[in-house]
Scaffold this motif. Sequence first.
Motif, short mmCIF file in Angstrom:
data_model
loop_
_atom_site.label_atom_id
_atom_site.label_comp_id
_atom_site.label_asym_id
_atom_site.label_seq_id
_atom_site.Cartn_x
_atom_site.Cartn_y
_atom_site.Cartn_z
N GLU A 17 -14.07 -48.10 -30.53
CA GLU A 17 -14.56 -49.53 -31.19
C GLU A 17 -14.09 -50.61 -30.37
OE1 GLU A 17 -13.22 -47.08 -32.92
OE2 GLU A 17 -14.32 -46.62 -34.67
N GLN A 18 -13.09 -50.34 -29.32
CA GLN A 18 -12.60 -51.30 -28.49
C GLN A 18 -13.58 -51.31 -26.94
OE1 GLN A 18 -8.36 -51.45 -28.36
NE2 GLN A 18 -8.16 -51.10 -30.20
N TRP A 19 -14.41 -50.15 -26.91
CA TRP A 19 -15.00 -50.05 -25.78
C TRP A 19 -15.83 -51.15 -25.43
CZ3 TRP A 19 -16.73 -44.24 -25.15
CH2 TRP A 19 -15.65 -43.25 -24.87
N GLU A 20 -16.49 -51.89 -26.28
CA GLU A 20 -17.34 -52.80 -26.03
C GLU A 20 -16.85 -53.82 -25.24
OE1 GLU A 20 -20.82 -54.15 -25.62
OE2 GLU A 20 -20.85 -52.73 -27.40
N GLN A 21 -15.49 -54.31 -25.34
CA GLN A 21 -14.97 -55.30 -24.77
C GLN A 21 -14.64 -54.83 -23.01
OE1 GLN A 21 -12.28 -55.85 -27.63
NE2 GLN A 21 -10.43 -55.33 -26.20
N GLU A 22 -14.68 -53.81 -23.05
CA GLU A 22 -14.15 -53.05 -21.60
C GLU A 22 -15.28 -52.64 -20.73
OE1 GLU A 22 -11.00 -52.82 -20.48
OE2 GLU A 22 -10.10 -53.51 -22.41
N LEU A 23 -16.51 -52.54 -21.49
CA LEU A 23 -17.63 -51.84 -20.68
C LEU A 23 -18.19 -52.87 -19.95
CD1 LEU A 23 -19.28 -49.57 -23.24
CD2 LEU A 23 -18.39 -49.00 -21.01
N SER A 40 -22.15 -43.55 -19.09
CA SER A 40 -21.83 -42.48 -20.27
C SER A 40 -21.10 -42.77 -21.37
CB SER A 40 -21.14 -41.22 -19.52
OG SER A 40 -19.83 -41.70 -19.15
N CYS A 41 -20.02 -43.91 -21.20
CA CYS A 41 -19.61 -44.48 -22.34
C CYS A 41 -20.31 -45.39 -23.22
CB CYS A 41 -18.14 -45.32 -21.88
SG CYS A 41 -17.00 -44.56 -20.88
N ARG A 42 -21.14 -46.13 -22.45
CA ARG A 42 -22.43 -46.67 -23.33
C ARG A 42 -23.06 -45.91 -24.28
NH1 ARG A 42 -22.32 -52.07 -24.36
NH2 ARG A 42 -21.95 -52.55 -22.23
N LYS A 43 -23.51 -44.91 -23.66
CA LYS A 43 -24.46 -43.92 -24.49
C LYS A 43 -23.49 -43.30 -25.68
CE LYS A 43 -27.26 -39.62 -23.86
NZ LYS A 43 -27.67 -38.78 -22.74
N LYS A 44 -22.23 -42.99 -25.39
CA LYS A 44 -21.30 -42.60 -26.63
C LYS A 44 -21.52 -43.48 -27.63
CE LYS A 44 -18.92 -39.06 -23.87
NZ LYS A 44 -17.57 -38.92 -23.17
N LEU A 45 -21.05 -44.66 -27.29
CA LEU A 45 -20.82 -45.94 -28.09
C LEU A 45 -22.20 -46.04 -29.02
CD1 LEU A 45 -18.85 -47.90 -28.80
CD2 LEU A 45 -19.70 -49.72 -27.26
N ALA A 46 -23.25 -46.06 -28.34
CA ALA A 46 -24.75 -46.24 -29.00
C ALA A 46 -24.84 -45.07 -30.15
CB ALA A 46 -25.74 -46.12 -27.97
N ALA A 47 -24.29 -43.88 -29.61
CA ALA A 47 -24.63 -42.64 -30.48
C ALA A 47 -23.60 -42.89 -31.78
CB ALA A 47 -24.02 -41.31 -29.88
N LEU A 48 -22.48 -43.43 -31.52
CA LEU A 48 -21.50 -43.77 -32.59
C LEU A 48 -21.84 -44.81 -33.58
CD1 LEU A 48 -18.45 -43.47 -33.99
CD2 LEU A 48 -17.75 -45.39 -32.24
#
Length: 253
Positions: A17-23, A40-48
């Motif tokens: 949930e905190q990845w958005e501010q780091e990406l 790859s992080c963005r793809k995982k975040l979208a899947a979540l």
Amino acid sequence: MESLKVIKERMQALPMEQWEQELPLLEADSRQGVIRFAASCRKKLAALTDEQERIRQMQSFERELTQGCVFAGIDEAGRGPLAGPVVAAAVIMPRDCALLYVNDSKKLSAAKREELFNLIMDTAVSVGVGMASPGRIDEINILQATYEAMRDAVSRLETHPDMLVNDAVVIPGIAVPQKAVIKGDAKCYSIAAASIIAKVTRDRIMEQYDSLYPEYGFAGHKGYGSAAHIAALKEHGPCPIHRHSFIGHFVAE
């Protein structure tokens, strides 16, 4: 400047949930390895995000269906196999519980089912499991045996539900009001939870039977009519957990 290894370790230590501010910082990096990792992080975040929305939709459907009453989701596993019991589960989940990846058990890997089984058992308000033996299936037929297993599961709930929400069926001989939902294990959160409990319980039983009757390979096919199972049945004949009413096409009784 952080190395890619340090960036990966830092991101993996953060809740998704905190990845958005780091990406955005990673996506602005000039290094191709960091940019690919950010993608790859963005793809995982979208899947979540998609999974969270799927769970919200299941729970919204369930809330509209049950109108705030205490209800149990009901499902079964093992109507089709040539051997072993049919198992039913009744599950009452907490109203605000939102375990991710709860779904029709057939859509989950064995490892994910095992993981969710433990989470559901730890989280549920109440869980009841019932079953009917191969002999009982032969005696009264698979449909009636399934109903019997479902009634058994409901009777084992420690919390009395005001309503049952079932996958596709209305269970005869039970006083609790019921609603049948077609493809309920994909639409209703509590039915999906019940499908996982029933499936994992039955799979574990069949794995135990594998040690008693290793020649049939029950740990692999769980009693379903795979080519290997049918070949073993023809070679060795039926064992005590085979459903005689199911195997007439393969062996002479």
